[in-house]
Write a protein that holds these residues in place. Sequence first.
Motif, PDB file in Angstrom:
ATOM      1  N   LYS A  37      20.472  43.059  26.122  1.00 18.32           N
ATOM      2  CA  LYS A  37      21.318  41.517  25.715  1.00 18.32           C
ATOM      3  C   LYS A  37      19.801  40.729  25.810  1.00 18.32           C
ATOM      4  N   ASP A  38      18.909  40.875  26.804  1.00 13.71           N
ATOM      5  CA  ASP A  38      17.953  39.996  27.173  1.00 13.71           C
ATOM      6  C   ASP A  38      16.950  40.182  25.905  1.00 13.71           C
ATOM      7  N   ILE A  39      16.873  41.192  25.238  1.00 10.94           N
ATOM      8  CA  ILE A  39      15.837  41.379  24.010  1.00 10.94           C
ATOM      9  C   ILE A  39      16.635  41.246  22.934  1.00 10.94           C
ATOM     10  N   GLY A  40      17.853  40.778  22.915  1.00 11.34           N
ATOM     11  CA  GLY A  40      18.556  40.176  21.944  1.00 11.34           C
ATOM     12  C   GLY A  40      19.415  41.278  20.849  1.00 11.34           C
ATOM     13  N   ILE A  41      19.657  42.425  21.351  1.00  2.99           N
ATOM     14  CA  ILE A  41      20.227  43.369  20.713  1.00  2.99           C
ATOM     15  C   ILE A  41      21.578  44.126  21.632  1.00  2.99           C
TER      16      ILE A  41
END
Length: 62
Positions: A37-41
């Motif tokens: 989630k932190d890296i956007g996926i």
Amino acid sequence: MSSLTPRIRAACRSFQGYQARRLAERTLAAMEDALLKDIGISRSEISLVVRGLRHGHEDKTG
């Protein structure tokens, strides 16, 4: 025989690309959901992200 060499090189490059994608998929799949989630996926997008097929997101590498 000379026409076979470029085909062998292309096959090797293709296989190396496949191996790199599989390694990336395994690496991402091993990450915790919070890190993904932190890296956007999301977990369901891993395969698409590795293959560069996720819609609505531009490539930030170039």
